[in-house]
Design a protein around this motif. Sequence first.
Motif, PDB file in Angstrom:
ATOM      1  N   MET A   1      -6.349  46.187  77.600  1.00 27.30           N
ATOM      2  CA  MET A   1      -5.735  46.446  78.871  1.00 27.30           C
ATOM      3  C   MET A   1      -6.282  47.752  79.429  1.00 27.30           C
ATOM      4  SD  MET A   1      -1.716  46.324  79.541  1.00 27.30           S
ATOM      5  CE  MET A   1      -0.996  47.695  80.387  1.00 27.30           C
ATOM      6  N   LYS A   2      -6.763  47.735  80.646  1.00 22.33           N
ATOM      7  CA  LYS A   2      -7.323  48.930  81.253  1.00 22.33           C
ATOM      8  C   LYS A   2      -6.212  49.822  81.794  1.00 22.33           C
ATOM      9  CE  LYS A   2     -11.848  47.415  82.648  1.00 22.33           C
ATOM     10  NZ  LYS A   2     -12.785  47.361  83.754  1.00 22.33           N
ATOM     11  N   ARG A   3      -6.439  51.122  81.671  1.00 20.05           N
ATOM     12  CA  ARG A   3      -5.506  52.083  82.249  1.00 20.05           C
ATOM     13  C   ARG A   3      -5.955  52.403  83.655  1.00 20.05           C
ATOM     14  NH1 ARG A   3      -2.586  55.961  80.827  1.00 20.05           N
ATOM     15  NH2 ARG A   3      -4.039  57.590  81.334  1.00 20.05           N
ATOM     16  N   ARG A   4      -5.005  52.498  84.542  1.00 18.84           N
ATOM     17  CA  ARG A   4      -5.321  52.895  85.916  1.00 18.84           C
ATOM     18  C   ARG A   4      -5.460  54.408  85.994  1.00 18.84           C
ATOM     19  NH1 ARG A   4      -0.443  50.320  88.878  1.00 18.84           N
ATOM     20  NH2 ARG A   4      -0.356  48.481  87.613  1.00 18.84           N
ATOM     21  N   ALA A   5      -6.364  54.859  86.819  1.00 16.89           N
ATOM     22  CA  ALA A   5      -6.491  56.295  87.046  1.00 16.89           C
ATOM     23  C   ALA A   5      -5.190  56.799  87.660  1.00 16.89           C
ATOM     24  CB  ALA A   5      -7.665  56.568  87.977  1.00 16.89           C
ATOM     25  N   LEU A   6      -4.808  57.975  87.302  1.00 17.66           N
ATOM     26  CA  LEU A   6      -3.616  58.639  87.812  1.00 17.66           C
ATOM     27  C   LEU A   6      -2.305  58.054  87.282  1.00 17.66           C
ATOM     28  CD1 LEU A   6      -4.674  59.137  91.550  1.00 17.66           C
ATOM     29  CD2 LEU A   6      -4.994  60.711  89.649  1.00 17.66           C
ATOM     30  N   THR A   7      -2.366  57.147  86.298  1.00 16.50           N
ATOM     31  CA  THR A   7      -1.153  56.637  85.682  1.00 16.50           C
ATOM     32  C   THR A   7      -0.719  57.644  84.632  1.00 16.50           C
ATOM     33  OG1 THR A   7      -1.869  54.366  85.991  1.00 16.50           O
ATOM     34  CG2 THR A   7      -0.129  54.730  84.388  1.00 16.50           C
ATOM     35  N   PRO A   8       0.463  58.240  84.779  1.00 16.60           N
ATOM     36  CA  PRO A   8       0.884  59.250  83.805  1.00 16.60           C
ATOM     37  C   PRO A   8       1.166  58.614  82.442  1.00 16.60           C
ATOM     38  CG  PRO A   8       2.663  58.785  85.334  1.00 16.60           C
ATOM     39  CD  PRO A   8       1.462  58.013  85.809  1.00 16.60           C
ATOM     40  N   THR A   9       0.679  59.251  81.397  1.00 15.19           N
ATOM     41  CA  THR A   9       0.911  58.791  80.034  1.00 15.19           C
ATOM     42  C   THR A   9       1.307  59.984  79.185  1.00 15.19           C
ATOM     43  OG1 THR A   9      -0.725  57.031  80.242  1.00 15.19           O
ATOM     44  CG2 THR A   9      -0.133  57.676  78.019  1.00 15.19           C
ATOM     45  N   GLN A  10       2.337  59.803  78.397  1.00 17.51           N
ATOM     46  CA  GLN A  10       2.765  60.848  77.484  1.00 17.51           C
ATOM     47  C   GLN A  10       1.618  61.140  76.518  1.00 17.51           C
ATOM     48  OE1 GLN A  10       6.442  59.829  75.637  1.00 17.51           O
ATOM     49  NE2 GLN A  10       6.329  61.482  74.142  1.00 17.51           N
TER      50      GLN A  10
ATOM     51  N   SER B   1       1.317  62.133  73.507  1.00 17.38           N
ATOM     52  CA  SER B   1       1.392  61.622  72.134  1.00 17.38           C
ATOM     53  C   SER B   1       1.148  60.113  72.060  1.00 17.38           C
ATOM     54  CB  SER B   1       2.751  61.945  71.521  1.00 17.38           C
ATOM     55  OG  SER B   1       3.784  61.300  72.249  1.00 17.38           O
ATOM     56  N   ARG B   2       1.115  59.425  73.209  1.00 18.86           N
ATOM     57  CA  ARG B   2       0.908  57.974  73.212  1.00 18.86           C
ATOM     58  C   ARG B   2      -0.527  57.565  73.509  1.00 18.86           C
ATOM     59  NH1 ARG B   2       6.249  55.303  75.936  1.00 18.86           N
ATOM     60  NH2 ARG B   2       7.732  56.340  74.573  1.00 18.86           N
ATOM     61  N   ILE B   3      -1.369  58.515  73.867  1.00 21.18           N
ATOM     62  CA  ILE B   3      -2.757  58.190  74.199  1.00 21.18           C
ATOM     63  C   ILE B   3      -3.450  57.665  72.946  1.00 21.18           C
ATOM     64  CG2 ILE B   3      -4.977  59.162  74.906  1.00 21.18           C
ATOM     65  CD1 ILE B   3      -3.397  61.037  76.753  1.00 21.18           C
ATOM     66  N   GLY B   4      -4.111  56.537  73.074  1.00 16.47           N
ATOM     67  CA  GLY B   4      -4.818  55.932  71.962  1.00 16.47           C
ATOM     68  C   GLY B   4      -3.928  55.125  71.022  1.00 16.47           C
ATOM     69  N   ARG B   5      -2.698  54.873  71.417  1.00 18.23           N
ATOM     70  CA  ARG B   5      -1.764  54.114  70.586  1.00 18.23           C
ATOM     71  C   ARG B   5      -1.283  52.891  71.348  1.00 18.23           C
ATOM     72  NH1 ARG B   5       0.445  57.579  66.359  1.00 18.23           N
ATOM     73  NH2 ARG B   5      -0.493  59.611  66.599  1.00 18.23           N
TER      74      ARG B   5
END
Length: 65
Positions: free
Chosen positions: A1-10, A12-16
Amino acid sequence: MKRRALTPTQASRIGRTPITFFVRDGAKPMIRAALADGGYGTSFQAGMVNMLNDLMRSQRRRPIV
């Protein structure tokens, strides 16, 4: 699933990726207590990860975290 630019992500959740467990009403506190009594931690998430890591190590697999 692709991440949209400017979508806020916590951070600690990046790459999980999430896993969802569905349990009957009232089961989560009992599971949390069992995990704590088993020495896996006092939070549901940490306890599940620690328990799974124990299982992975017992099977000579790489821990998940």
